[in-house]
Structures are given as structure tokens and as C-alpha cells.
Design a protein around this motif. Structure first.
Motif, PDB file in Angstrom:
ATOM      1  N   ASP A 131     -20.477  89.410  42.964  1.00 57.81           N
ATOM      2  CA  ASP A 131     -21.800  88.935  42.576  1.00 57.81           C
ATOM      3  C   ASP A 131     -22.390  89.808  41.472  1.00 57.81           C
ATOM      4  O   ASP A 131     -21.807  90.812  41.049  1.00 57.81           O
ATOM      5  CB  ASP A 131     -22.729  88.844  43.782  1.00 57.81           C
ATOM      6  N   HIS A 176     -21.525  80.434  50.299  1.00 61.54           N
ATOM      7  CA  HIS A 176     -21.107  81.832  50.262  1.00 61.54           C
ATOM      8  C   HIS A 176     -21.529  82.445  51.607  1.00 61.54           C
ATOM      9  O   HIS A 176     -22.699  82.343  51.990  1.00 61.54           O
ATOM     10  CB  HIS A 176     -21.771  82.564  49.093  1.00 61.54           C
ATOM     11  N   GLN A 234     -24.982  77.342  47.228  1.00 64.47           N
ATOM     12  CA  GLN A 234     -25.197  77.051  45.811  1.00 64.47           C
ATOM     13  C   GLN A 234     -25.468  75.553  45.713  1.00 64.47           C
ATOM     14  O   GLN A 234     -24.664  74.738  46.166  1.00 64.47           O
ATOM     15  CB  GLN A 234     -23.998  77.401  44.930  1.00 64.47           C
ATOM     16  N   ALA A 287     -15.186  79.893  42.366  1.00 64.88           N
ATOM     17  CA  ALA A 287     -16.344  80.705  42.759  1.00 64.88           C
ATOM     18  C   ALA A 287     -16.061  82.146  42.362  1.00 64.88           C
ATOM     19  O   ALA A 287     -14.986  82.680  42.683  1.00 64.88           O
ATOM     20  CB  ALA A 287     -16.604  80.611  44.256  1.00 64.88           C
ATOM     21  N   TRP A 335     -19.216  89.763  51.788  1.00 60.21           N
ATOM     22  CA  TRP A 335     -19.434  88.408  51.293  1.00 60.21           C
ATOM     23  C   TRP A 335     -18.100  87.715  51.034  1.00 60.21           C
ATOM     24  O   TRP A 335     -17.183  88.301  50.459  1.00 60.21           O
ATOM     25  CB  TRP A 335     -20.225  88.429  49.988  1.00 60.21           C
ATOM     26  N   GLU A 347     -17.494  93.706  48.779  1.00 59.91           N
ATOM     27  CA  GLU A 347     -16.950  92.529  48.117  1.00 59.91           C
ATOM     28  C   GLU A 347     -15.496  92.842  47.793  1.00 59.91           C
ATOM     29  O   GLU A 347     -15.174  93.941  47.341  1.00 59.91           O
ATOM     30  CB  GLU A 347     -17.745  92.179  46.865  1.00 59.91           C
ATOM     31  N   ASN A 359     -21.748  85.540  54.476  1.00 58.49           N
ATOM     32  CA  ASN A 359     -21.808  86.968  54.746  1.00 58.49           C
ATOM     33  C   ASN A 359     -21.296  87.227  56.159  1.00 58.49           C
ATOM     34  O   ASN A 359     -21.816  86.661  57.126  1.00 58.49           O
ATOM     35  CB  ASN A 359     -23.231  87.482  54.594  1.00 58.49           C
ATOM     36  N   HIS A 366     -17.228  84.650  48.909  1.00 60.16           N
ATOM     37  CA  HIS A 366     -17.770  83.694  47.945  1.00 60.16           C
ATOM     38  C   HIS A 366     -16.881  82.447  47.898  1.00 60.16           C
ATOM     39  O   HIS A 366     -15.686  82.525  47.633  1.00 60.16           O
ATOM     40  CB  HIS A 366     -17.884  84.340  46.572  1.00 60.16           C
ATOM     41  N   SER A 420     -12.450  87.322  48.535  1.00 59.66           N
ATOM     42  CA  SER A 420     -11.714  86.229  47.920  1.00 59.66           C
ATOM     43  C   SER A 420     -10.248  86.539  48.145  1.00 59.66           C
ATOM     44  O   SER A 420      -9.657  87.339  47.454  1.00 59.66           O
ATOM     45  CB  SER A 420     -12.021  86.132  46.427  1.00 59.66           C
ATOM     46  N   TYR A 422     -29.235  79.339  44.001  1.00 60.83           N
ATOM     47  CA  TYR A 422     -28.774  79.839  45.289  1.00 60.83           C
ATOM     48  C   TYR A 422     -29.949  79.892  46.251  1.00 60.83           C
ATOM     49  O   TYR A 422     -31.049  80.300  45.877  1.00 60.83           O
ATOM     50  CB  TYR A 422     -28.165  81.238  45.149  1.00 60.83           C
TER      51      TYR A 422
END
Length: 314
Positions: free
Chosen positions: A48, A308, A148, A44, A123, A92, A310, A125, A2, A285
Motif C-alpha cells: 500500500d 483487501h 475497493q 491488485a 494485509w 505486507e 487484514n 491485497h 500476495s 477504498y
């Protein structure tokens, strides 16, 4: 990931990144506050459930990278999961919204690559364009997409009608654990995360404050009690936001396929969230590549909400 970062070198040197094998309780609190701020800004959550659970477990092996201002304020965080080296390092990464476009995300990403000893799986997100640009700049490739989906619970729901010889009951912690784990791992044998759960993975979630035994529905064979399928629901409650339900895990034993049990369990869980928990919306998801499941959920009234992604390197 993010992050909203420049693609050039404008932010170089802006962040001091430090690695650690453990975080103190105060540091965990800082990371969780940063993640909440990023989630509120981006729509988001950047970390996770797996990472959040590991953050609260001081014994969980991981590499933690923190970025701070000269004054010590936390501006970014990256979590490296090193528990499955054959599959690579799971990553992440999140940057505080107030400290973006200063090179922090890039500094964290470079520190991730320096710390990783094998392939990297990261990831993003929310599939933000800035995260995609950073991934491309660093040589990552887009490998997997998790959708999602959402739907209102105020719209009509199918009535759950169980097949003959099948009963529905609530999960019994301590009694159903091993039987559920066997069916879950069989149902998700090809899934890179869900199909690898252990009893510890299950039991740590049974101990979470959100766990609701009555919302963990099992379909069992009448007479024998054999577990055929399940719908584990979850409710997300966040200060300042209306609660939302989730189709947390829905699975059917491979031996019980083609009997419509998946549709029945879906309807039963949605009905529970609406009638027993009083919710008006629900999410789930699903992997983009699982076209059968995507089609099933879209026929049940779900629509795509967010993606999301990967990214992989090596």
C-alpha cells in the motif's frame, strides 16, 4: 500478503530469507519492480501507499525481509512496520509471480513471525484464496475488510450544489495544513490509520509527483473561512494502463454533518476528475464495517471491485 503457495511442505527450504533494518537504493528498486510484477499478475498492488512511502524514506524505521535465489535474484519481500508497538506489527508480504508455489511465501511468513515481538496485522491485497489459506495455516484470523469500489465517470453525475453559506476552493499548501489535519483527524477519529495522520504524513504526500492542488477541494464557511469538509482526489497513472481517478480522502467535520455536504463534495470531486482531468473511471477504498459510507457510495453509482483483508495474530 500476495502469495500463491502450497499448504503443505513441498516448498520447504526453497527460499533464503534475510532481515535488514535498511535497504540500499538498488534493493528498493528491486522491491518496487517485484511489487509491480505482482500487481500486474494479480490485479491488485501488493504494497500500500504507506509502505511505498516508507521504502523511499531511508530514515523510516522498519524491518525488511528479503527472499532470494542462490544466485541472488529477489523472489519475495516482507515489510514490518514497527512504529506502533501497542497496536502490533503491520506486515505486507509479496512473492514474485515467477517464483510462487515454491515455499517462498511460507518462508517469509515464518520469518515475519520470528521477527515480530507482539501482535501481527497483515494485509492481503486482493483477498486471494492462497493468501487466505496461508493465513489460516499460520493461525491468523480475518479481522477487517477494505473494499475497493469503482464507477464510470461516463455515467451521469449529480450536479454539486453547495449549501447556503458554503464555498468551495482549492487547498493552499502551507496555509491550510494544520486546519485540514484537525478536520481530517476529527472526521476519522475512529479510523485506525487515517485518524492518526501527522503534519509530516500530510506534507510528504503534498510533495509527491501525483499531488494536484486544484484537485484537493475544500468546503469552507463563507465569511469566516472555517473548514467544514474536503474531497482530496488523486490520479493513478501507470505505463500501459489507462489512468484512473481516486476519491483519495473525503471527510466532513463532525459539526457539519447532516447537511448533505458529503454528497456535495463527492459530486464536486467526481466532476473535477471527469471535466478537468479527462478521466472516465474512478475508484475509492472504504471499510466494509462503515455501512453508512458504503451505502452512500453505492447510491452514487459505485460498485464493489475488489477486497483487501487484514489478518491478525495475537
Amino acid at each position: 500478503m500476495s502469495s500463491t503457495e502450497p499448504t503443505g511442505d513441498a516448498g520447504r527450504g526453497a527460499a533464503e530469507v534475510a532481515p535488514a533494518d535498511r535497504l540500499t537504493p538498488d534493493e528498493v528498486t528491486e522491491v518496487l519492480a517485484l511489487a509491480r510484477a505482482a500487481g500486474d499478475a494479480d490485479g491488485a498492488d501488493p504494497l500500500d501507499e504507506h509502505v511505498l512511502l516508507r521504502l523511499r524514506d531511508p530514515a523510516a524505521p522498519a524491518v525488511h525481509l528479503t527472499a532470494r535465489t542462490p544466485g541472488g535474484a529477489l523472489t519475495g519481500y516482507a515489510h514490518l512496520d514497527t512504529t506502533a508497538p501497542a497496536d502490533g506489527v503491520g506486515v505486507e508480504l509479496v512473492v514474485h509471480p515467477a517464483h510462487r508455489r515454491r515455499g517462498t511465501g511460507r518462508a517469509l511468513a515464518r520469518a515475519v513471525l520470528a521477527a515480530a515481538t507482539g501482535p501481527v496485522r497483515a494485509w492481503a491485497h486482493g483477498d486471494h484464496p492462497s493468501a487466505a489459506a496461508l493465513a489460516v495455516d499460520l493461525g491468523f484470523t480475518r479481522a477487517r475488510v477494505l473494499w475497493q469500489l469503482r464507477r464510470p465517470l461516463t455515467a451521469a453525475l449529480a450536479e454539486p450544489s453547495l449549501p447556503e453559506g458554503v464555498e468551495l476552493r482549492a487547498f493552499r499548501p502551507g496555509e491550510d495544513d494544520e486546519a485540514w489535519l484537525a478536520v481530517n483527524n476529527a472526521a476519522f477519529a475512529q479510523h485506525p490509520e487515517q485518524g492518526r495522520w501527522t503534519l509530516d504524513d500530510l506534507r510528504v504526500r503534498l510533495g509527491e509527483s501525483w499531488f494536484d492542488r486544484a484537485g484537493f477541494l475544500l468546503a469552507v464557511e463563507s465569511g469566516t473561512g472555517r473548514l467544514l469538509g474536503f474531497h482530496w482526489t488523486k490520479v493513478h497513472e501507470r505505463p500501459g494502463s489507462a489512468p484512473i481517478g481516486e476519491v483519495y480522502v473525503l471527510g466532513v467535520d463532525p459539526s457539519a454533518h447532516r447537511g448533505g455536504l458529503g454528497r456535495v463534495l463527492t459530486a464536486a470531486g467526481l466532476t473535477y476528475l471527469r471535466d478537468r482531468r479527462g478521466l472516465d473511471r474512478v475508484m475509492l477504498y472504504v471499510d466494509e464495517s462503515n455501512t453508512g459510507a458504503v451505502a452512500l457510495y453505492e447510491r452514487t453509482g459505485f460498485a464493489r471491485w475488489s477486497a483487501h483483508v487484514n489478518y491478525q495474530l495475537g
